[in-house]
Write an enzyme that holds these catalytic residues in place. Structure first.
Site, PDB file in Angstrom:
ATOM      1  CG  ASP A 215      28.873 -29.664  -5.779  1.00 49.15           C
ATOM      2  OD1 ASP A 215      28.971 -28.602  -5.141  1.00 49.15           O
ATOM      3  OD2 ASP A 215      27.880 -29.947  -6.495  1.00 49.15           O
TER       4      ASP A 215
ATOM      5  CD  GLU B 116      28.935 -28.045  -1.097  1.00 53.55           C
ATOM      6  OE1 GLU B 116      28.695 -26.825  -1.032  1.00 53.55           O
ATOM      7  OE2 GLU B 116      28.789 -28.697  -2.143  1.00 53.55           O
TER       8      GLU B 116
END
Length: 717
Positions: A349, A385
């Site tokens: 993330d 990401e």
């Protein structure tokens, strides 16, 4: 306190955490700036503190002690003494029981109260004055575990990247409404490993499940005060402990059983992990673990005001990856999940935050260097990401060799094209063929691109074609949260409608988006429920909706069953054709001996696109011919791979367009495999001669194949 006197011996600084060795338990906790560390033991209820033991050793900034009487199941926490001086970055408060950053299991549900703050929460002066109140009674406790587990012959499936199809799902939401999963297993790791779930995943044709965060989390007080929770789980507080709200048995072994069962079915398990920040939030957040153990070491503090945090995540804080002990924590956590829990990879993330050495993103930051040389972590699937919320944080295409990336440019191009935007066909062409402009120069391959049209964050596929605007009122933020620029189109009416023509168009647009995704070069990622037309009622930020808004609805009508069959067919086609799963980029030049290019972009008239035609803003229709002789790859027997020739036709214009079918490479007839304009996208299977016109309906996609293989193989497709 109990009257029992616990024996404590000199401990070892490694491994960190609580380690059962078959005779006793070694406790080790890093804190560079602490003056004293107390180990607190609790009874089996977690309510009564039975002992408070100063750790006797500090070796290389690690406090440690060995308890020969401690056993697996023992509940514990820490109290850490040191200066309370926020202006210098120190937040020590021994009145706050703290979680071990290396805890392998955490017992008790966290609910934030005034007692969890190291300062006087709500103090109108706002001066972060020291809070002397004790929080142990309402704090979850760490639990010593016995790591023994019978893995048997479990082996990682090790699916090649070019064969991988990722399926993003939420452990709880996937099974909470599944009628064939027994009620007591719904929403749990055990439920995810049940036969009906595996049957669906295998029947769909995916190869890996990517689980939204399953590290132990703490819900934000703002949410719990409103009766909600952080459903997605991007608020980690324990990087080694599975989140127990998904655990029916109350034991971390249930997670291992889930992994083993999925492996037996040939499915990989990828974890969505959040190492960029923690659940302790900003300077006014609670003191749960890292902040009270050594705030100045664990977090990125503002140089001009160490009482506040550098925030590249939008969540209040950023972990200090420049500190070697914090870097070790991340590496130890990742290796633990691979070696002890047998997971197959990670999606990071806001990964750009991990690469920030100072303020700018450094693609060769110490975090990535360390992973690259690690003999364990360098061998698993690594997905970034590739952005964060700081300046320069958008880094699509800039991650090192060995990493794949969520390709946000792919998502935007495909959405824009099927929405009907002009001037995007050049961008679309790059994205459909693996984004060589982003990855090839850096020595990477098409599989560096994880292609997606939707993700957990944003509209579902159904909502993408049903809403122009977000509808997040249920989140309690007056619809201010969530993305405003969704590149969506409601097909003429906002939200649900009884208009049959609009509903038919929405279904066709869904098929267009799914076909584009699953026929592109790179690694496709589906979001759970999109294959069945799941809707969140226009909520594009359902992070706090632990209810029917987010849970998968398994009560399928004819339309949903038809869409599911369409996706299953698409994935069978993808698997049957190595040309759709190339390991190398197209080069746009003739294949030796044939005089036909490996790839050709075609106008509706069947001619190759000119430079001027690429620039036409009005262009909405395009064809791409893929040469099955041009794989330049070997199969498992060392023989040169060959495939059929593939023709993909796309028309984002609202009116039909005639495409002239090419005669080369073979000059034989083309077989129509699918056309999204048909009732379910599957029927037809018609044959068409080279030079013939194929009428492609408005806002439709068609796939045609020119066979070069035997009829037996053809029937097998």
């Amino acid at each position: 306190m109990s009257g029992h006197r616990w024996a404590v011996w000199r401990g070892r600084p490694h491994p960190l955490g609580a380690t059962w060795d078959g005779e006793g338990v070694n406790f080790a906790l890093f804190s560079e700036h602490a003056e004293k560390v107390e180990l607190c033991l609790f009874d089996a209820t977690g309510v009564t503190e039975v002992a408070r033991i100063p750790l006797p050793e500090k070796i290389h900034q690690v406090w440690c002690g060995y308890l020969p009487e401690a056993r697996p199941g023992q509940l514990y926490g820490y109290r850490v003494h040191g200066p309370y001086d926020p202006r210098r970055g120190h937040r020590f408060n021994p009145n706050k029981l703290l979680l071990d950053p290396y805890a392998k299991a955490i017992k008790g549900e966290f609910r934030c109260t005034d007692l969890h703050y190291g300062y006087r929460y709500g103090d109108p002066t706002g001066d972060l004055s020291f809070d002397p109140r004790d929080n142990a009674a309402v704090m979850p406790k760490c639990k010593v575990i016995d790591p023994a587990f019978t893995w048997g012959d479990d082996r990682p499936p090790r699916v090649h990247w070019h064969d991988t199809v990722i399926y993003e799902l939420h452990v709880k939401g996937f099974t909470m409404r599944h009628p064939r999963v027994s009620e007591e297993l719904r929403g749990t790791y055990a439920g995810l490993a049940s036969f009906p779930v595996i049957e669906h995943l295998k029947g769909l044709g995916v190869t890996a499940v990517e689980l939204l965060p399953v590290h132990a989390i703490a819900d934000e007080r703002r949410l719990t005060d409103q009766g909600m929770s952080n459903y997605w789980g991007y608020n980690s507080i324990g990087f080694f402990a599975p989140e127990m709200r998904y655990c029916r048995s109350g034991s971390a072994q249930e997670f291992k059983t889930m992994v083993k069962t999925l492996h037996s079915a040939g499915l990989e398990v990828i974890l969505d992990v959040v190492y960029n920040h923690t659940a302790e939030g900003d300077a006014l957040g609670p003191t749960l673990s890292f902040r009270g153990i050594d705030n100045a070491s664990y977090y990125r503090l503002r140089p001009d005001d160490p009482s506040r945090y550098m925030d590249f995540t939008g969540c209040g804080n950023t972990l200090n990856m420049r500190h070697p002990q914090v870097l070790q924590l991340m590496m130890d956590s990742l290796r633990y999940w691979v070696q002890e829990m047998h997971v197959d990879g990670f999606r990071f993330d806001l990964a750009s935050a991990l690469a920030r050495e100072l303020h700018e993103v450094d693609r060769l930051g110490s975090f990535f260097d360390t992973i690259h040389q690690d003999p364990v972590l360098s061998q698993v699937k690594l997905i970034a990401e590739p952005w964060d919320l700081g300046a320069g944080g958008y880094q699509v295409g800039n991650f090192p060799v060995g990493w794949t990336e969520w390709n946000g440019k792919y998502r935007d191009a495909v959405r824009d094209y099927w929405k009907g935007e002009g001037g995007v066909i050049g961008e679309l062409a790059s994205r459909l063929t693996g984004s060589s402009d982003l990855y090839e120069a850096g020595g990477r391959r098409p599989v560096a691109s994880v292609n997606f049209v939707t993700a957990h964050d944003g509209f579902t596929l159904r909502d993408l074609v049903s809403y122009d605007h977000k509808h997040n009122e249920a989140n309690g933020e007056e619809n201010r949260d969530g993305e405003n620029h969704n590149r969506s189109w409601n097909c003429g009416v906002e939200g649900p409608t009884a208009d049959t023509q609009i509903n038919a168009l929405r279904l066709r647009q869904s098929r267009n988006l799914l076909a584009s995704l699953l026929l592109s070069q790179g690694v496709p990622m589906l979001v759970a429920g999109d294959e069945m037309g799941r809707s969140q009622g226009g909520n594009n930020n359902a992070y706090c909706q632990d209810n029917e808004v987010s849970w998968i609805d398994w009560d399928l009508d004819d339309e949903a069953r038809g869409l599911l069959a369409f996706v299953q067919r698409l994935l069978r086609i993808r698997q049957a054709h190595p040309l759709l799963r190339r390991r190398h980029f197209f080069q746009g030049r003739p294949v030796q001996g044939s005089g036909v290019k490996d790839i050709a972009w075609l106008t509706p008239q069947g001619t190759e696109m000119s430079d001027a035609e690429w620039a036409h803003h009005f262009a909405r229709a395009i064809g791409v011919a893929l040469n099955g002789e041009a794989l330049d790859e070997l199969d498992q027997r060392g023989e040169v791979l060959r495939d059929d020739h593939i023709l993909l036709l796309m028309n984002a214009h609202h009116e039909p367009i005639d495409f002239t079918l090419p005669s080369r490479p073979l000059g034989t007839r083309w077989r129509m495999v699918l056309d999204t304009a048909m009732h379910d996208g599957l029927k037809g299977n018609s044959f068409h001669q080279p030079g013939e016109n194929y009428s492609l309906a408005g806002r439709s996609l068609a796939l045609l194949v020119q066979r070069r293989r035997t009829p037996e193989v053809e029937q097998g497709d």
